[in-house]
Scaffold this motif. Structure first.
Motif, PDB file in Angstrom:
ATOM      1  N   GLN B 155       0.840  -1.203   0.000  1.00 40.72           N
ATOM      2  CA  GLN B 155       0.000   0.000   0.000  1.00 40.72           C
ATOM      3  C   GLN B 155       0.872   1.248   0.000  1.00 40.72           C
ATOM      4  OE1 GLN B 155      -3.205  -0.116   2.821  1.00 40.72           O
ATOM      5  NE2 GLN B 155      -3.705   2.029   2.488  1.00 40.72           N
ATOM      6  N   LYS B 156       0.641   2.098  -0.982  1.00 40.25           N
ATOM      7  CA  LYS B 156       1.472   3.296  -1.136  1.00 40.25           C
ATOM      8  C   LYS B 156       0.678   4.545  -0.790  1.00 40.25           C
ATOM      9  CE  LYS B 156       4.141   0.900  -4.548  1.00 40.25           C
ATOM     10  NZ  LYS B 156       4.073   0.343  -5.882  1.00 40.25           N
ATOM     11  N   ILE B 157       1.389   5.545  -0.277  1.00 40.87           N
ATOM     12  CA  ILE B 157       0.723   6.804   0.058  1.00 40.87           C
ATOM     13  C   ILE B 157       1.504   7.963  -0.549  1.00 40.87           C
ATOM     14  CG2 ILE B 157      -0.348   5.952   2.191  1.00 40.87           C
ATOM     15  CD1 ILE B 157       1.882   7.501   3.717  1.00 40.87           C
ATOM     16  N   ASN B 158       0.779   9.006  -0.881  1.00 43.29           N
ATOM     17  CA  ASN B 158       1.402  10.211  -1.450  1.00 43.29           C
ATOM     18  C   ASN B 158       1.336  11.399  -0.493  1.00 43.29           C
ATOM     19  OD1 ASN B 158       2.073   9.215  -4.171  1.00 43.29           O
ATOM     20  ND2 ASN B 158      -0.133   8.913  -4.310  1.00 43.29           N
ATOM     21  N   SER B 159       0.691  11.208   0.646  1.00 43.76           N
ATOM     22  CA  SER B 159       0.563  12.311   1.610  1.00 43.76           C
ATOM     23  C   SER B 159       0.230  11.727   2.979  1.00 43.76           C
ATOM     24  CB  SER B 159      -0.545  13.272   1.179  1.00 43.76           C
ATOM     25  OG  SER B 159      -1.797  12.617   1.219  1.00 43.76           O
ATOM     26  N   PHE B 160       0.415  12.506   3.994  1.00 39.70           N
ATOM     27  CA  PHE B 160      -0.089  12.134   5.320  1.00 39.70           C
ATOM     28  C   PHE B 160      -0.332  13.388   6.140  1.00 39.70           C
ATOM     29  CE2 PHE B 160       4.608  11.463   5.804  1.00 39.70           C
ATOM     30  CZ  PHE B 160       4.878  12.336   6.845  1.00 39.70           C
ATOM     31  N   ILE B 161      -0.977  13.203   7.293  1.00 34.88           N
ATOM     32  CA  ILE B 161      -1.336  14.349   8.139  1.00 34.88           C
ATOM     33  C   ILE B 161      -0.170  14.675   9.070  1.00 34.88           C
ATOM     34  CG2 ILE B 161      -2.848  15.077  10.031  1.00 34.88           C
ATOM     35  CD1 ILE B 161      -4.993  13.228   8.744  1.00 34.88           C
ATOM     36  N   CYS B 162       0.135  15.983   9.171  1.00 37.61           N
ATOM     37  CA  CYS B 162       1.146  16.441  10.131  1.00 37.61           C
ATOM     38  C   CYS B 162       0.686  17.767  10.715  1.00 37.61           C
ATOM     39  CB  CYS B 162       2.516  16.578   9.462  1.00 37.61           C
ATOM     40  SG  CYS B 162       2.598  17.918   8.253  1.00 37.61           S
ATOM     41  N   HIS B 163       1.429  18.268  11.674  1.00 35.77           N
ATOM     42  CA  HIS B 163       1.103  19.570  12.253  1.00 35.77           C
ATOM     43  C   HIS B 163       1.493  20.669  11.262  1.00 35.77           C
ATOM     44  CE1 HIS B 163       1.085  23.004  14.981  1.00 35.77           C
ATOM     45  NE2 HIS B 163       0.377  22.247  15.829  1.00 35.77           N
ATOM     46  N   GLU B 164       0.681  21.727  11.200  1.00 29.23           N
ATOM     47  CA  GLU B 164       0.942  22.774  10.203  1.00 29.23           C
ATOM     48  C   GLU B 164       2.287  23.466  10.424  1.00 29.23           C
ATOM     49  OE1 GLU B 164      -2.608  25.063  10.710  1.00 29.23           O
ATOM     50  OE2 GLU B 164      -1.797  26.234  12.391  1.00 29.23           O
ATOM     51  N   LYS B 165       2.767  23.505  11.662  1.00 27.71           N
ATOM     52  CA  LYS B 165       4.040  24.200  11.926  1.00 27.71           C
ATOM     53  C   LYS B 165       5.264  23.402  11.465  1.00 27.71           C
ATOM     54  CE  LYS B 165       3.090  27.596  15.448  1.00 27.71           C
ATOM     55  NZ  LYS B 165       3.500  28.181  16.726  1.00 27.71           N
ATOM     56  N   VAL B 166       5.121  22.095  11.306  1.00 30.28           N
ATOM     57  CA  VAL B 166       6.285  21.306  10.861  1.00 30.28           C
ATOM     58  C   VAL B 166       6.218  21.015   9.367  1.00 30.28           C
ATOM     59  CG1 VAL B 166       6.473  20.233  13.139  1.00 30.28           C
ATOM     60  CG2 VAL B 166       5.328  18.983  11.297  1.00 30.28           C
ATOM     61  N   HIS B 167       5.113  21.378   8.742  1.00 25.68           N
ATOM     62  CA  HIS B 167       4.886  21.021   7.331  1.00 25.68           C
ATOM     63  C   HIS B 167       6.023  21.465   6.409  1.00 25.68           C
ATOM     64  CE1 HIS B 167       3.453  21.913   3.253  1.00 25.68           C
ATOM     65  NE2 HIS B 167       2.740  20.808   3.383  1.00 25.68           N
ATOM     66  N   ASP B 168       6.351  22.729   6.424  1.00 28.30           N
ATOM     67  CA  ASP B 168       7.333  23.249   5.460  1.00 28.30           C
ATOM     68  C   ASP B 168       8.716  22.646   5.682  1.00 28.30           C
ATOM     69  OD1 ASP B 168       5.257  24.728   4.537  1.00 28.30           O
ATOM     70  OD2 ASP B 168       6.002  26.668   5.266  1.00 28.30           O
ATOM     71  N   SER B 169       9.081  22.528   6.943  1.00 25.37           N
ATOM     72  CA  SER B 169      10.391  21.960   7.266  1.00 25.37           C
ATOM     73  C   SER B 169      10.475  20.503   6.801  1.00 25.37           C
ATOM     74  CB  SER B 169      10.628  22.049   8.775  1.00 25.37           C
ATOM     75  OG  SER B 169      11.772  21.334   9.132  1.00 25.37           O
ATOM     76  N   MET B 170       9.444  19.745   7.082  1.00 20.74           N
ATOM     77  CA  MET B 170       9.445  18.326   6.703  1.00 20.74           C
ATOM     78  C   MET B 170       9.494  18.181   5.183  1.00 20.74           C
ATOM     79  SD  MET B 170       6.755  15.309   7.667  1.00 20.74           S
ATOM     80  CE  MET B 170       6.534  15.814   9.342  1.00 20.74           C
ATOM     81  N   LYS B 171       8.791  19.041   4.504  1.00 19.30           N
ATOM     82  CA  LYS B 171       8.780  18.984   3.042  1.00 19.30           C
ATOM     83  C   LYS B 171      10.174  19.264   2.475  1.00 19.30           C
ATOM     84  CE  LYS B 171       6.028  19.366  -0.814  1.00 19.30           C
ATOM     85  NZ  LYS B 171       4.685  19.599  -1.253  1.00 19.30           N
ATOM     86  N   ARG B 172      10.845  20.281   3.042  1.00 12.92           N
ATOM     87  CA  ARG B 172      12.200  20.594   2.581  1.00 12.92           C
ATOM     88  C   ARG B 172      13.125  19.397   2.795  1.00 12.92           C
ATOM     89  NH1 ARG B 172      11.155  25.649   5.005  1.00 12.92           N
ATOM     90  NH2 ARG B 172      12.134  25.049   6.968  1.00 12.92           N
ATOM     91  N   ILE B 173      13.010  18.793   3.957  1.00 10.93           N
ATOM     92  CA  ILE B 173      13.891  17.656   4.285  1.00 10.93           C
ATOM     93  C   ILE B 173      13.670  16.507   3.305  1.00 10.93           C
ATOM     94  CG2 ILE B 173      14.358  15.870   6.009  1.00 10.93           C
ATOM     95  CD1 ILE B 173      13.506  18.062   8.126  1.00 10.93           C
TER      96      ILE B 173
END
Lengths: 193, 272
Positions: B155-173
């Protein structure tokens, strides 16, 4: 002045009525505490409210189970260090088993959920929750020797899933144990890392 | 039951007056001493049916009892080896080796160096002040590369739920992870095996909310990086993962494995 004269007897009457009512309550409650075991059983049929329950500690959860039930841990965790993701709890009379599967995140409850070749799915009902869904599967043995229910909860778009179940002989057994099963389910406490 | 656990039990029995050779073997002398001791415990301490338990279960119950005697919470005295018993055993062993109880490993914050996003320390009032109440302010992160569910790799996923404050940082990483490793290497290193991010639960082994309750932590490849595995066992402790960790740490995220040598699956936007 006339008001004061007329209210004094009325207050005495109210106090007398209160004392009579209080005496009746004390008398009544005294009768209840001395009820026969059969009578007590009628008011609290099967929840073992007065007896301390045991606690089973899984890899990522804890759950209470009735005294005297035999625990059989089942699926070992693949993410913790020792311990189990699922367990069965068998009643001493052999009529019922409770079941729990509560992993760290998710896994298939392969030791309870699947419908075997010797069984048939009676119904499957899904309800929406604030953060996911709960599906109740009712399953029966083809030969009518038992029935079972599995309640699967899927949360946060499928990233978390867990379930509880009950395996029982017949509708009467289910009714007898439903209070204890409800308490079993409500006691579940789940953990993360 | 491994020998070190039996050896600890033999040592405990000797402290109670037995004269056993501490050889890690569950022989008749050890069992006799064990059962003699369990018989001294009342029904308020151990279920009365203990005498019908297997040898291993009696031994585990004894370790649970001895931990309890020392004020360590080893869980219910049931003879089953779960995580709380594991905690009790480890604490009892530490006590015998060092003369003091160990620090409670899940509750001690130790901040590492870089913190460009000013992630708060892992202390509940600070986390609430920074992130708000648990299970709030969530958003969806669209992943730069597809993840597989760790418990169902098909089972593959393209997104998941995270806190809005960590979103940008996690995406960059994760974008940098893709740039550095490429898809094939990500897959072979199991960096796409996603355990989970959001679950409103308390910590196992602690008393406070898990950082997953705020959706500010992610677990990767939990099967090969189990909760109590140390750097000798966890795959993420291997050198080929150094860049993976560097990319997270540059953004101030904390690997419990790198910082504290346990729970190598877990990385969080909170300092400890």
């Amino acid at each position: 002045m006339s008001h004061a004269q007329s209210s004094q007897p009325a207050r005495d009457i109210r106090i007398s009525r209160f004392l009579i009512a209080a005496a009746a309550v004390i008398l009544f409650s005294g009768c209840r505490t001395e009820a026969t075991p059969e009578q007590a059983g009628e008011s609290e049929p099967s929840t073992d409210e007065q007896v301390a329950w045991e606690v089973f500690s899984g890899a990522w959860f804890e759950i209470d189970y009735p005294p005297g039930f035999e625990v059989r841990p089942s699926l070992a965790t693949s993410t913790g260090s020792g311990g189990f993701d699922s367990a069965f709890f068998h009643s001493p009379d052999g009529k019922v088993s409770f079941y729990i599967c509560s992993p760290q995140w998710s896994r298939e409850a392969s030791d309870f959920r699947p419908v075997k070749d010797t069984e048939r799915l009676i119904s499957s009902e899904q309800q929406s929750l604030a953060d996911g869904t709960r599906t109740v599967f009712r399953i029966a043995a083809e030969d009518g020797s038992y029935e079972r229910i599995y309640e699967e909860t899927v949360q946060y778009e499928g990233s978390v899933s867990w379930g509880t179940g009950i395996h029982y002989l017949d509708a009467n057994t289910l009714e007898d144990y439903s209070g204890r099963y409800d308490r079993f389910k409500e006691s579940l406490e789940q953990f993360s890392d | 039951m491994n020998k070190s656990k039996i050896r600890l039990a033999q040592n405990e029995l000797n402290l109670l007056g037995a004269s056993l050779t501490e050889d890690g073997g569950l022989g008749p002398l050890t069992m006799a001493a064990l059962e003699t001791h369990l018989a001294t415990r009342g029904p308020s301490q151990i279920p009365v049916e203990w005498f019908g338990w297997s040898k291993t279960r009696k031994l585990i119950a004894f370790i649970q009892l001895r931990a309890q005697d020392e004020g360590i919470d080893a869980g219910t005295i049931d003879g089953f080896w779960g995580p709380q018993t594991d905690f009790g055993y480890g604490s009892l062993r530490y006590l015998r080796e060092h003369g003091i109880l160990p620090p409670y490993w899940r509750d001690i914050p130790q901040p590492p160096a870089r913190n460009p996003n000013n992630w708060p320390d892992e202390e509940e009032t600070l986390l609430r002040a920074f992130y708000g109440p648990v299970a709030t302010h969530q958003t969806r992160i669209e992943l730069p590369y597809q993840h597989r569910l760790a418990w169902n790799k098909n089972q593959k996923i393209n997104s998941f739920i995270c806190h809005e404050k960590v979103h940008d940082s996690m995406k960059r990483i994760l974008e940098r992870v893709l740039d550095h490793y490429g898809l094939d290497r990500i897959r072979s290193l199991r960096l796409d095996l996603w355990g989970g991010c959001f679950a409103k639960r308390k910590k196992r082994g602690g008393t406070s909310w898990s950082t997953h309750a705020w959706a500010i932590a992610v677990d990767y490849d939990p099967e090969y990086n189990r909760l109590h595995w140390n750097r000798d066992q966890a795959h993420f402790a291997r050198p080929e993962y150094d860049t993976w960790w560097k990319l997270w740490e540059e953004e101030g995220w904390v690997s419990l494995g790198r910082a504290h040598n346990f729970d190598w699956m877990h990385i969080q936007a909170a300092r400890r």
